[in-house]
Motif scaffolding. Structure first.
Motif, PDB file in Angstrom:
ATOM      1  N   ASP A   1       0.204   4.153   0.997  1.00 28.65           N
ATOM      2  CA  ASP A   1      -0.005   5.001   2.177  1.00 28.65           C
ATOM      3  C   ASP A   1       0.622   4.403   3.441  1.00 28.65           C
ATOM      4  O   ASP A   1       1.412   5.055   4.111  1.00 28.65           O
ATOM      5  CB  ASP A   1      -1.512   5.189   2.437  1.00 28.65           C
ATOM      6  N   CYS A   2       0.241   3.134   3.739  1.00 23.31           N
ATOM      7  CA  CYS A   2       0.663   2.578   5.023  1.00 23.31           C
ATOM      8  C   CYS A   2       1.659   1.436   4.870  1.00 23.31           C
ATOM      9  O   CYS A   2       2.065   0.831   5.858  1.00 23.31           O
ATOM     10  CB  CYS A   2      -0.553   2.117   5.828  1.00 23.31           C
TER      11      CYS A   2
ATOM     12  N   CYS B   1      -5.752   0.247   5.785  1.00 27.80           N
ATOM     13  CA  CYS B   1      -6.162   1.666   5.826  1.00 27.80           C
ATOM     14  C   CYS B   1      -7.336   1.968   4.892  1.00 27.80           C
ATOM     15  O   CYS B   1      -7.701   3.134   4.722  1.00 27.80           O
ATOM     16  CB  CYS B   1      -4.983   2.567   5.527  1.00 27.80           C
TER      17      CYS B   1
ATOM     18  N   CYS C   1       0.841  -1.200   0.000  1.00 25.96           N
ATOM     19  CA  CYS C   1       0.000   0.000   0.000  1.00 25.96           C
ATOM     20  C   CYS C   1       0.879   1.254   0.000  1.00 25.96           C
ATOM     21  O   CYS C   1       1.807   1.354   0.797  1.00 25.96           O
ATOM     22  CB  CYS C   1      -0.885  -0.005   1.239  1.00 25.96           C
TER      23      CYS C   1
ATOM     24  N   CYS D   1      -6.599  -1.920   0.297  1.00 25.86           N
ATOM     25  CA  CYS D   1      -5.757  -2.128   1.469  1.00 25.86           C
ATOM     26  C   CYS D   1      -6.666  -2.372   2.681  1.00 25.86           C
ATOM     27  O   CYS D   1      -7.487  -1.527   3.021  1.00 25.86           O
ATOM     28  CB  CYS D   1      -4.859  -0.910   1.701  1.00 25.86           C
TER      29      CYS D   1
HETATM   30 ZN   LIG Z   1      -2.905   1.058   3.412  1.00 22.61          ZN
END
Ligand SMILES: [Zn+2]
Length: 391
Positions: A38-39, A78, A36, A75
């Motif tokens: 983002d995370c 998140c 992912c 994901c």
């Molecule tokens: Zn994520």
């Protein structure tokens, strides 16, 4: 297919099939590592699969496309939805980096945008945009460099509307350092003020231009000015021809004689020398003028002298200046003042072999760059090309 090209498709990509002749269609799917954005979580769920058609580099004359199956992920950590980044294909791009590079290199090597449009079936505006991106990337490599210790400065025609460009050439490394718009003091001042490492310039080579001399004196305080040999000899020849015209307008119009007179005496064949001698014997005043031109050119062609060795040469030059001044011919008098005005720079010429031949050579190359684009309106675009292609 060449190995590297298969490897690119193979790195993180599963090839399902290769079919077709021109274009070649490669069916593939990206199966490389995904996380992912983002995370960075790897707890993912495949939400969807779509097929993207991506242009890939040619195999010889055959075009190729990739039918790429791309997954859309969800994901679980998140809750974000995303498509994975893949090596060799930038986000939102419908062609691989390999194809872009192919187009840029073709254009750099002289294939016109119109021809690339026909060969690769992409618009000229796209070629221009890609090439511009490619140049900007390359230009960043040059951005921090300092002024060379040996510079050549010369002017070059840019456009009717904007006039001339001054080329600053690195004579040590044989490359263009920077082209700048304009050729006068006022036009070049902002550029020169911002120039890094001006004080480390030791030698500047210029043609017999007083405005450039004033600029160099002001902005390159530690530099020695050397006049360009080619230009000095050309000036001598021009004034000599003008003097000849004053003495014998009829003979000056004779093309055959003109060609003989312009050459160096030791480069004439025996029959040519005889013909020239016959003419000179009949015109003693011109003969004297011719001898003067020959010995002046020989003097100006001397190279590789030390400071001490050039002392007697300077005396010889001053002697010539004096002789020319009292020759009674207006053309020779002008030549005498020009040589006197530049005598310090000419004296440097015997000690330094550097000349602006390199700069002139780059001007030919820069003309080709201009012609290939059918002229430039935008100086920044032109500069970018010159720096990357001649730098
Ligand atoms: Zn994520």
């Amino acid at each position: 297919m060449p190995k590297r090209k298969i490897e690119f498709i193979g790195k993180g990509f599963n090839i399902h099939s290769v079919s077709g002749h021109d274009p070649i269609i490669i069916k593939a799917e990206y199966v490389g590592p995904v996380a992912c954005p983002d995370c960075n979580s790897k707890q993912l769920r495949v939400k969807d699969r779509i097929e993207r058609l991506i242009r890939h580099e040619s195999f010889g004359r055959q075009k190729s496309w990739i039918r790429l199956i791309v997954r859309k992920y969800h994901c679980l950590a998140c809750n974000r939805y995303f498509r994975p980044r893949m090596p060799g294909i930038l986000p939102y791009k419908r062609s691989t980096e390999y194809f872009r590079r192919e187009v840029c290199l073709n254009h750099r090597d002289g294939i016109s945008q119109a021809q690339i449009r026909r060969n690769c079936r992409i618009g000229t505006a796209t070629v221009e945009r890609w090439f511009h991106d490619h140049l900007e990337l390359k230009e960043r490599m040059f951005s921090g460099r300092k002024c060379s210790e040996v510079l050549g400065i010369d002017e070059h025609f840019f456009s009717k509307r904007k006039g001339y460009v001054t080329t600053f050439c690195d004579l040590k490394k044989h490359r263009v350092f920077e082209p700048a718009m304009g050729r006068t003091h006022d036009a070049l001042e902002p550029f020169l003020r911002g120039l890094k490492g001006r004080e480390r310039v030791k030698v500047v080579c210029i043609d017999l231009s007083s405005s450039y001399r004033a600029i160099v004196r002001k902005f390159f305080p530690n530099a020695r000015i050397v006049s360009d040999r080619f230009h000095v000899i050309r000036t001598v020849l021009q004034h000599f021809l003008a003097g000849w015209k004053q003495l014998d307008p009829e003979g000056r119009r004779n093309r055959g004689l003109l060609s003989l007179v312009r050459r160096h005496a030791d480069k004439l064949r025996p029959d040519q020398k005889e013909r020239l001698d016959r003419y000179l014997d009949a015109h003693p005043a011109i003969s004297e003028l011719y001898q003067a031109k020959e010995s002046l050119c020989r003097l100006l062609n001397i190279k590789h002298r030390t400071k001490k060795q050039s002392q007697p040469l300077i005396r010889r030059l001053l002697n010539w200046i004096w002789k020319l001044r009292y020759s009674g011919l207006p053309a020779m008098e002008t030549l005498a003042s020009t040589l006197e005005n530049w005598s310090a720079e000419i004296a440097c010429m015997w000690r330094f072999t550097k000349n602006n031949g390199i700069t002139e050579g780059f001007h030919t190359k820069m003309e080709v760059i201009q012609r290939r684009a059918y002229g430039f309106k935008n100086f920044a675009n032109y500069r970018l090309r010159v720096i990357v292609l001649c730098g």
